[in-house]
Design an enzyme around this catalytic site. Structure first.
Site, PDB file in Angstrom:
ATOM      1  N   LYS A 173       0.746  -1.168  -0.466  1.00 18.05           N
ATOM      2  CA  LYS A 173       0.327   0.312  -0.285  1.00 18.05           C
ATOM      3  C   LYS A 173       0.571   1.575   0.200  1.00 18.05           C
ATOM      4  CE  LYS A 173      -3.899   2.127   2.339  1.00 18.05           C
ATOM      5  NZ  LYS A 173      -4.756   2.202   3.302  1.00 18.05           N
ATOM      6  N   ARG A 183     -11.246   9.818   1.758  1.00 22.82           N
ATOM      7  CA  ARG A 183     -10.913  10.554   3.307  1.00 22.82           C
ATOM      8  C   ARG A 183     -11.534  11.500   3.281  1.00 22.82           C
ATOM      9  NH1 ARG A 183      -4.138  11.727   3.287  1.00 22.82           N
ATOM     10  NH2 ARG A 183      -3.313   9.152   3.397  1.00 22.82           N
ATOM     11  N   LYS A 199       1.251  10.332   6.051  1.00 21.14           N
ATOM     12  CA  LYS A 199       1.070   8.694   6.089  1.00 21.14           C
ATOM     13  C   LYS A 199       2.891   8.528   5.728  1.00 21.14           C
ATOM     14  CE  LYS A 199      -4.098   7.990   6.752  1.00 21.14           C
ATOM     15  NZ  LYS A 199      -4.958   7.163   6.826  1.00 21.14           N
ATOM     16  N   GLU A 215       7.510  -6.502   1.680  1.00 17.65           N
ATOM     17  CA  GLU A 215       6.498  -6.522   2.814  1.00 17.65           C
ATOM     18  C   GLU A 215       5.572  -7.261   1.555  1.00 17.65           C
ATOM     19  OE1 GLU A 215       4.947  -4.595   4.801  1.00 17.65           O
ATOM     20  OE2 GLU A 215       6.473  -2.224   4.822  1.00 17.65           O
ATOM     21  N   LYS A 230      -1.866  -1.451  -3.983  1.00 23.60           N
ATOM     22  CA  LYS A 230      -2.808  -0.441  -4.164  1.00 23.60           C
ATOM     23  C   LYS A 230      -2.172   0.805  -3.975  1.00 23.60           C
ATOM     24  CE  LYS A 230      -6.079   1.821  -0.390  1.00 23.60           C
ATOM     25  NZ  LYS A 230      -6.742   1.891   0.234  1.00 23.60           N
ATOM     26  N   SER A 256     -10.320   5.516  -4.830  1.00 24.17           N
ATOM     27  CA  SER A 256     -11.136   6.511  -4.983  1.00 24.17           C
ATOM     28  C   SER A 256     -10.533   7.443  -5.583  1.00 24.17           C
ATOM     29  CB  SER A 256     -11.930   7.677  -3.393  1.00 24.17           C
ATOM     30  OG  SER A 256     -10.023   7.594  -2.697  1.00 24.17           O
ATOM     31  N   TYR A 295     -15.000   0.799  -6.667  1.00 24.52           N
ATOM     32  CA  TYR A 295     -16.726   1.950  -7.077  1.00 24.52           C
ATOM     33  C   TYR A 295     -16.938   1.829  -8.300  1.00 24.52           C
ATOM     34  CZ  TYR A 295     -13.377   3.674  -3.096  1.00 24.52           C
ATOM     35  OH  TYR A 295     -12.627   3.120  -1.682  1.00 24.52           O
TER      36      TYR A 295
HETATM   37  C1  PBG Z   1      -6.865   3.273   5.664  1.00 24.10           C
HETATM   38  C2  PBG Z   1      -7.202   3.613   4.523  1.00 24.10           C
HETATM   39  C3  PBG Z   1      -7.596   4.978   2.668  1.00 24.10           C
HETATM   40  C4  PBG Z   1      -7.670   3.620   2.044  1.00 24.10           C
HETATM   41  C5  PBG Z   1      -8.556   2.563   2.539  1.00 24.10           C
HETATM   42  N1  PBG Z   1      -8.378   1.877   3.856  1.00 24.10           N
HETATM   43  C6  PBG Z   1      -7.353   5.882   2.737  1.00 24.10           C
HETATM   44  C7  PBG Z   1      -5.767   6.542   3.423  1.00 24.10           C
HETATM   45  O1  PBG Z   1      -4.158   5.102   3.882  1.00 24.10           O
HETATM   46  O2  PBG Z   1      -5.619   6.510   3.790  1.00 24.10           O
HETATM   47  C8  PBG Z   1      -8.380   4.053   0.974  1.00 24.10           C
HETATM   48  C9  PBG Z   1      -8.890   4.022  -0.499  1.00 24.10           C
HETATM   49  C10 PBG Z   1      -9.259   4.891  -1.977  1.00 24.10           C
HETATM   50  O3  PBG Z   1      -8.393   5.851  -1.694  1.00 24.10           O
HETATM   51  O4  PBG Z   1     -10.233   4.391  -2.492  1.00 24.10           O
HETATM   52  N2  PBG Z   1      -7.369   2.830   6.035  1.00 24.10           N
END
Ligand code: PBG
Length: 316
Positions: A173, A183, A199, A215, A230, A256, A295
């Site tokens: 990720k 968010r 993050k 990882e 991701k 997203s 989505y």
């Molecule tokens: C956080 C989380 C995120 C997403 C899924 N779980 C965002 C982040 O790491 O801040 C993002 C998914 C998306 O953008 O569709 N645990």
């Protein structure tokens, strides 16, 4: 590509009112539980096999420790229990991370210097896993990127008798700029700050493919049942690497921002929505993803039903 390959992420909100639109994600809504059940029933009838649930927790229920995550009557656990009872065959994926529950929006608890504290976060995630399984979640999905959490979640699940609950590890990720609309959807960004939350101490650098490889390997060794990459389309090389290296199912999350950019260009008349949607998903599939969180799953299910979109994509 087949509809069986798709998992729909769904946002859940408290109350019994109308679905709430999300500005940066056209056609995506936050759903109160009764509407969630309706939507899932309808899409399950059209062939949807799995949903991933994400709660939007009201600000007043957040704190700096994210304690709401361990309340067994919280929104997402109530949603899971109700949904499992209503549609037992629908596969439920439950995210494990603290960001919906913390006032600061980080995925874990912070130490005195303000950094995410890996080990105490892992303990909480492992407890969340058991609560999720108790509520009927079939697949727990730690999205936090803490080190060592897969082994600990597995151990807690097994010790509490949930030997059949699977773990979908968000393994590779990346600290991506494409999470912004999500968010907004779950309210995990500070409303009074324009800069996005950082993050990078736990998510991967977009430049670092070898760290992503490490990882993935660690999560496989710790007992993950699925490995996730991701975002998806900007990281097709990582998906291909994962497919060629591991025998576990590889999952890609078309996030997203990937959804929003296609919509935004289409709304301006600059790109063709359905053609770009299919090209993007086809590329993700072609690069080796077995399953895709997207989505667009709802749009695809509905247009297939109407005979509108032909997939044209081969499975890899
Ligand atoms: C956080 C989380 C995120 C997403 C899924 N779980 C965002 C982040 O790491 O801040 C993002 C998914 C998306 O953008 O569709 N645990």
């Amino acid at each position: 590509m087949q509809v069986d390959d798709l998992i729909l992420p769904i946002f859940v909100v408290e109350g019994e009112g109308e679905p709430e639109p999300i500005e940066s994600m056209p056609n995506v809504f936050r759903l109160p539980i009764p509407r969630l059940i309706e939507k899932c029933r309808e899409l399950h009838d059209l062939g949807l096999r799995a949903v991933a649930l994400f709660p939007k927790v009201p600000t007043k229920k957040k704190d700096d420790q994210g304690t709401g995550a361990l309340n067994q009557n919280n929104l997402v656990l109530n949603a899971a229990r109700t949904l499992k009872q209503a549609i037992p065959e629908l596969i439920l994926v439950g995210d494990l991370a603290l960001d919906p529950y913390t006032t600061h929006g980080h995925d874990g608890v912070l130490d005195l210097s303000g950094n995410v504290d890996n080990d105490s976060t892992v303990t909480i995630l492992a407890e969340m896993g058991v609560l999720a399984a108790n509520a009927g979640i079939d697949i727990v999905a730690p999205s936090d990127m803490m080190d060592g959490r897969i082994a600990e979640i597995r151990r807690n699940l097994d010790e509490s008798g949930h030997i059949e609950t699977a773990i979908l590890a968000y393994s590779a990720k990346f600290a991506s700029a494409y999470y912004g609309p999500f968010r907004e959807a779950v309210g995990s960004k500070c409303p009074d700050s324009n800069s996005s939350i950082d993050k990078r101490t736990y998510q991967l650098s977009p430049a670092n493919a070898r760290e992503a490889q490490r990882e993935l390997l660690l999560d496989e060794k710790e007992g993950a049942d699925f490995l996730m990459v991701k975002p998806a389309e900007p990281y097709l090389d990582v998906i291909r690497y994962a497919r060629d290296t591991f025998n576990l199912p590889i999952v890609a999350y078309q996030v997203s921002g990937e959804y929003a950019r296609i919509w935004a260009a289409a709304e301006r008349g600059w790109l063709e929505l359905d053609a770009c949607m299919m090209e993007s998903l086809t590329s993700i599939k072609r690069s080796g993803a077995d399953l895709i969180l997207t989505y667009f799953a709802e749009r695809i299910l509905r247009s297939r039903h109407l005979g509108g979109i032909s997939s044209g994509a081969e499975s890899s």
